[in-house]
Design a protein around this motif. Structure first.
Motif, mmCIF file in Angstrom:
data_model
loop_
_atom_site.group_PDB
_atom_site.id
_atom_site.type_symbol
_atom_site.label_atom_id
_atom_site.label_comp_id
_atom_site.label_asym_id
_atom_site.label_seq_id
_atom_site.Cartn_x
_atom_site.Cartn_y
_atom_site.Cartn_z
ATOM 1 N N ASP A 59 -1.307 -15.514 14.656
ATOM 2 C CA ASP A 59 0.031 -15.202 13.538
ATOM 3 C C ASP A 59 0.565 -14.556 12.461
ATOM 4 O OD1 ASP A 59 2.638 -16.033 14.629
ATOM 5 O OD2 ASP A 59 2.726 -17.710 13.279
ATOM 6 N N MET A 60 -1.035 -14.452 12.172
ATOM 7 C CA MET A 60 -0.959 -13.054 11.635
ATOM 8 C C MET A 60 -1.056 -11.586 12.153
ATOM 9 S SD MET A 60 -4.719 -11.940 12.188
ATOM 10 C CE MET A 60 -4.345 -10.774 10.762
ATOM 11 N N GLY A 61 -1.038 -11.095 13.372
ATOM 12 C CA GLY A 61 -0.957 -10.278 14.551
ATOM 13 C C GLY A 61 -0.535 -8.722 14.079
ATOM 14 N N GLY A 62 0.475 -9.235 13.680
ATOM 15 C CA GLY A 62 1.512 -8.257 13.075
ATOM 16 C C GLY A 62 1.316 -7.296 12.023
ATOM 17 N N ALA A 63 0.875 -8.232 11.265
ATOM 18 C CA ALA A 63 -0.413 -7.558 9.513
ATOM 19 C C ALA A 63 -0.977 -6.362 10.717
ATOM 20 C CB ALA A 63 -0.280 -8.878 8.489
ATOM 21 N N LEU A 101 0.869 -1.151 0.004
ATOM 22 C CA LEU A 101 -0.371 0.047 -0.317
ATOM 23 C C LEU A 101 1.342 1.170 -0.194
ATOM 24 C CD1 LEU A 101 -2.671 0.637 2.739
ATOM 25 C CD2 LEU A 101 -1.098 2.022 2.469
ATOM 26 N N ARG A 102 0.484 2.330 -0.646
ATOM 27 C CA ARG A 102 1.552 3.970 -1.119
ATOM 28 C C ARG A 102 0.039 4.263 -0.692
ATOM 29 N NH1 ARG A 102 6.941 3.860 -2.877
ATOM 30 N NH2 ARG A 102 6.924 1.439 -2.986
ATOM 31 N N TRP A 103 0.474 5.427 0.366
ATOM 32 C CA TRP A 103 -0.341 6.842 0.371
ATOM 33 C C TRP A 103 0.398 8.258 1.032
ATOM 34 C CZ3 TRP A 103 -1.076 9.714 5.111
ATOM 35 C CH2 TRP A 103 -1.948 10.677 5.273
ATOM 36 N N GLY A 104 0.360 8.852 0.545
ATOM 37 C CA GLY A 104 0.085 10.225 1.423
ATOM 38 C C GLY A 104 1.326 10.963 -0.081
ATOM 39 N N LYS A 105 2.195 12.066 0.132
ATOM 40 C CA LYS A 105 2.728 12.861 -0.906
ATOM 41 C C LYS A 105 3.565 12.433 -0.659
ATOM 42 C CE LYS A 105 -0.115 16.737 -0.865
ATOM 43 N NZ LYS A 105 -0.710 17.941 -0.533
ATOM 44 N N LYS A 106 5.198 12.447 -1.755
ATOM 45 C CA LYS A 106 6.443 12.466 -1.911
ATOM 46 C C LYS A 106 7.135 13.594 -1.521
ATOM 47 C CE LYS A 106 6.567 9.081 -4.156
ATOM 48 N NZ LYS A 106 7.060 7.010 -3.918
ATOM 49 N N GLY A 107 8.087 13.578 -0.841
ATOM 50 C CA GLY A 107 9.444 14.637 0.158
ATOM 51 C C GLY A 107 8.889 14.901 1.377
ATOM 52 N N HIS A 108 7.496 14.241 1.649
ATOM 53 C CA HIS A 108 6.958 14.125 3.454
ATOM 54 C C HIS A 108 7.981 13.317 3.799
ATOM 55 C CE1 HIS A 108 3.103 15.707 2.103
ATOM 56 N NE2 HIS A 108 3.497 17.060 2.698
ATOM 57 N N LYS A 109 8.029 12.654 4.997
ATOM 58 C CA LYS A 109 8.722 11.921 5.870
ATOM 59 C C LYS A 109 8.463 10.949 5.693
ATOM 60 C CE LYS A 109 11.498 14.016 9.279
ATOM 61 N NZ LYS A 109 12.796 13.737 9.113
ATOM 62 N N LYS A 110 9.178 9.656 5.185
ATOM 63 C CA LYS A 110 8.724 8.394 4.881
ATOM 64 C C LYS A 110 9.135 7.155 5.503
ATOM 65 C CE LYS A 110 9.960 5.238 0.829
ATOM 66 N NZ LYS A 110 8.555 4.991 0.455
ATOM 67 N N VAL A 111 7.376 6.711 6.080
ATOM 68 C CA VAL A 111 7.718 5.969 7.222
ATOM 69 C C VAL A 111 7.014 4.224 6.249
ATOM 70 C CG1 VAL A 111 6.081 4.878 9.005
ATOM 71 C CG2 VAL A 111 7.019 7.761 8.835
ATOM 72 N N THR A 112 8.057 3.134 7.038
ATOM 73 C CA THR A 112 7.414 2.265 5.971
ATOM 74 C C THR A 112 6.867 0.775 7.123
ATOM 75 O OG1 THR A 112 8.646 2.827 4.004
ATOM 76 C CG2 THR A 112 7.822 0.623 4.223
ATOM 77 N N LEU A 113 5.780 0.816 6.959
ATOM 78 C CA LEU A 113 5.677 -0.878 7.958
ATOM 79 C C LEU A 113 5.513 -1.898 7.637
ATOM 80 C CD1 LEU A 113 2.501 1.275 9.130
ATOM 81 C CD2 LEU A 113 4.889 1.356 10.033
ATOM 82 N N VAL A 114 6.294 -2.809 7.459
ATOM 83 C CA VAL A 114 5.942 -4.991 7.384
ATOM 84 C C VAL A 114 5.160 -5.168 8.441
ATOM 85 C CG1 VAL A 114 7.527 -6.735 6.521
ATOM 86 C CG2 VAL A 114 8.649 -3.861 5.942
ATOM 87 N N GLY A 115 3.857 -5.671 8.678
ATOM 88 C CA GLY A 115 3.868 -7.230 9.134
ATOM 89 C C GLY A 115 3.780 -8.171 8.863
ATOM 90 N N LYS A 116 4.257 -9.425 9.732
ATOM 91 C CA LYS A 116 4.277 -11.249 9.021
ATOM 92 C C LYS A 116 2.931 -11.340 9.061
ATOM 93 C CE LYS A 116 4.857 -14.535 11.934
ATOM 94 N NZ LYS A 116 5.334 -15.502 13.311
ATOM 95 N N GLY A 117 2.484 -11.532 8.175
ATOM 96 C CA GLY A 117 1.136 -11.982 7.654
ATOM 97 C C GLY A 117 0.697 -13.254 7.726
ATOM 98 N N VAL A 118 0.984 -14.324 8.311
ATOM 99 C CA VAL A 118 0.364 -15.934 8.746
ATOM 100 C C VAL A 118 -0.306 -15.995 9.046
ATOM 101 C CG1 VAL A 118 1.427 -17.401 9.631
ATOM 102 C CG2 VAL A 118 3.496 -16.498 9.207
#
Length: 463
Positions: free
Chosen positions: A254-258, A216-233
Motif C-alpha cells: 500500500d506504499m506502492g505509490g511512494a 525532496l528537492r533537486w534541480g534548478k529554479k527556473g526549469h520546468k517545475k515537476v512535483t511528484l506525490v506518492g501515497k506511503g501507507v
C-alpha cells in the motif's frame, strides 16, 4: 554516477570481454525456411522446435558441449515487446549474446533486464543468473537507468512491513536523495499538527512508528517545475473498519505509490533532466489502537476543507489530500500523484492497466502517446463532474467514502481534485503496484507502473 540501488544485485548484462554463447531469436518462418545457423536449424527440427512465443531450446556445439540457444518469438514478435525477459529466467548461468533478432535493440535489452529481476533478500540460497551482452546499438546507459528505477520500486514494495515501515521508508528516501545530492526535509509525529498536516497525523497516529511527511528537492529554479506525490501507507489494516485477513495479505504494497514516484525520481535525477523536481511522500501505517481515528469523526485538512470519516479504510486519500494541498502551494508545471488507492480501479481495468485522471486534455494525449512509445500501459478515465456531488457530506465539506460504492475510482479522484487548484497540470494515477501473475518482463510481486511513460513525458518537457 551509477544509478542508485536500494538492494545491491549483480548486473544482468555482461561486457564483450570473453566468450559469449549465441542466442538465435527466431520466428516459425525462420524454422520453415531454414534461414538460421545450420547446426541450430538441424537441432531445432530434430527437437520439433516450432519457435512458439517464449520457447527456449538449448543447442549443442559440434563437440557436444553447450553451444547456444534458440528463442521463439512466435509469429508476431511486436505483440510482446519485452518477450526477451523470459530468457533471463530460462537460460542457464553463463554469458550470452543475441546472434539474430527481429526486435529493436533497446526493447530486447530492456526486456531482458526487466525479466532478470529477482527479489532474494530473504533467500538463503541464490542461484547464479545468466548475463546478456547489450547490443552495440542499444542505449545502455538509459536502459540501466530505467531498470534501476523499476527495480527500486519493486524492491520497496516487495520488502515486508517489518523491514519497510515508516522509519525504513524514510531511510530509503534519504539514501536516494543523498546519492543524487538532493535536499531532504522531514516532518514527524506531533510536528505534523503544528505544521498543519492534520490528516497525515490522524491516519498514522495509532502506529508504533510515527507518521511523517518526506520532501525532496533537486534541480534548478527556473526549469520546468515537476512535483511528484506518492501515497506511503506502509501497511493498511483498514483501521477500525478492519479488513478481512485475506485482504490484508498484500497490504505491504500500500506504499506502492511512494515506491513508484521514487523510482521515477531516480530516473529523472540520474538523467540530469532540466527540471525543478520536488517529491512529497506522506508516510503512515494505518493501525488499530485506542487513539485510532474513528468512523464518524470529522477532521479539518491542511487546505481548510473538513472531511467526515465514513470509512477508516479509505485512508490513502486523506494523507494525499494534505500532501497535494502542500504541493499545490507552489505553482507547478506538472503535478503527479500516484497511489494504490481503490479496488474499483482494479475492477474496471484489471491489475496490469493503471487508470489515470486529469482535466488536461493535452496532458492526457501526451501521456497516452508516451505510454505507446515505451510500451508502458495506462488508460485515461473520466473525472466526471456529475459524480462530484457524491463527494460532499451532510455535516462536513467532504466525505472520504461516498455511499453506494459506485464509480469508486472516479469519486476518489474527484476527492483529490478538491485539493489542487494552482498547478498548471495535474494527473492522478490509481495503480495496483503488483503483478499477480508472471509475465515475460516480471515475476509475481511488486511492480512499477506508468513510471517509464512518465519519464518519457518529462524528458520531452525538457527538450
Amino acid at each position: 554516477m551509477a544509478p542508485y540501488q536500494f538492494i545491491e544485485r549483480p548486473s544482468p548484462f555482461n561486457t564483450s570481454a570473453g566468450k559469449t554463447l549465441p542466442i538465435f531469436a527466431v520466428t516459425p518462418a525462420h524454422i520453415e525456411t531454414g534461414t538460421i545457423d545450420p547446426i541450430a536449424l538441424d537441432w531445432a527440427r530434430k527437437a520439433c522446435f516450432t519457435a512458439e512465443s517464449g520457447a527456449v531450446l538449448l543447442i549443442p556445439s559440434a563437440d557436444g558441449h553447450l553451444g547456444g540457444a534458440l528463442f521463439g518469438l512466435g509469429s508476431n514478435p511486436s505483440e510482446a515487446p519485452f518477450l526477451a525477459g523470459k530468457l533471463a529466467r530460462a537460460l542457464p548461468a553463463g554469458k550470452w549474446h543475441i546472434e539474430t533478432a527481429p526486435l529493436t535493440a533497446n526493447r530486447l535489452a530492456l526486456g531482458y533486464g526487466l525479466g532478470s529481476y529477482r527479489f532474494e533478500r530473504y533467500k538463503s540460497a541464490k542461484g547464479e543468473p545468466p548475463t546478456l551482452l547489450i547490443p552495440a546499438d542499444a542505449d545502455a546507459t538509459d536502459i540501466k537507468r530505467q531498470l534501476a528505477g523499476v527495480f527500486l520500486a519493486r524492491d520497496l514494495i516487495n520488502t515486508p512491513t517489518n523491514d519497510m515501515g515508516p522509519e525504513a521508508l524514510e531511510g530509503a528516501f534519504r539514501a536516494l536523495a543523498a546519492h543524487y545530492k538532493a535536499d531532504v526535509s522531514v516532518i514527524t509525529g506531533e510536528a505534523l499538527l503544528t505544521q498543519n498536516f492534520p490528516l497525515v497525523h490522524t491516519v498514522g497516529r495509532a502506529s508504533a512508528e510515527a507518521p511523517r511527511l518526506l520532501e525532496l528537492r533537486w534541480g534548478k529554479k527556473g526549469h520546468k517545475k515537476v512535483t511528484l506525490v506518492g501515497k506511503g501507507v506502509c501497511f493498511d489494516t483498514g483501521g477500525l473498519d478492519i479488513k478481512p485477513s485475506a485482504s490484508m495479505l498484500l497490504m505491504k504494497k500500500d506504499m506502492g505509490g511512494a515506491a513508484n514516484v521514487l523510482g521515477l525520481a531516480l530516473m529523472i535525477m540520474d538523467a540530469k533532466l532540466k527540471v525543478d523536481l520536488r517529491v512529497i511522500v506522506p508516510v503512515v501505517e494505518n493501525s488499530i489502537s485506542a487513539n485510532a481515528f474513528r468512523p464518524g469523526d470529522i477532521y479539518r485538512s491542511r487546505k481548510g476543507l473538513t472531511v467526515q470519516i465514513d470509512n477508516t479504510d479509505a485512508e490513502g486519500r486523506l494523507i494525499l489530500a494534505d500532501a497535494l494541498a502542500y504541493a499545490d502551494e507552489e505553482k507547478t508545471d506538472l503535478l503527479v500523484d500516484m497511489a494504490t488507492l481503490t479496488g474499483a480501479a482494479r475492477v474496471a481495468l484489471g491489475p496490469d492497466l493503471p487508470p489515470f485522471f486529469t482535466d488536461d486534455a493535452d496532458l492526457a494525449h501526451d501521456l497516452t502517446e508516451a505510454s505507446l512509445e515505451v510500451d508502458d500501459p495506462m488508460w485515461r478515465m473520466p473525472l466526471y463532474n456529475g459524480y462530484d456531488k457524491d463527494v460532499s457530506a451532510r455535516i462536513a465539506d467532504l466525505t472520504n467514502a461516498p455511499a453506494g460504492g459506485m464509480a469508486g475510482s472516479i469519486t476518489a479522484a474527484l476527492f483529490l481534485r478538491r485539493f489542487v487548484t494552482n498547478a498548471k497540470s495535474w494527473v492522478h494515477f490509481d495503480i495496483f503496484g503488483w503483478a499477480p501473475s508472471e509475465r515475460p518482463h516480471s515475476t509475481v510481486g511488486g511492480e512499477a507502473q506508468a513510471i517509464r511513460a512518465l519519464y518519457q513525458h518529462v524528458q520531452k518537457m525538457t527538450r
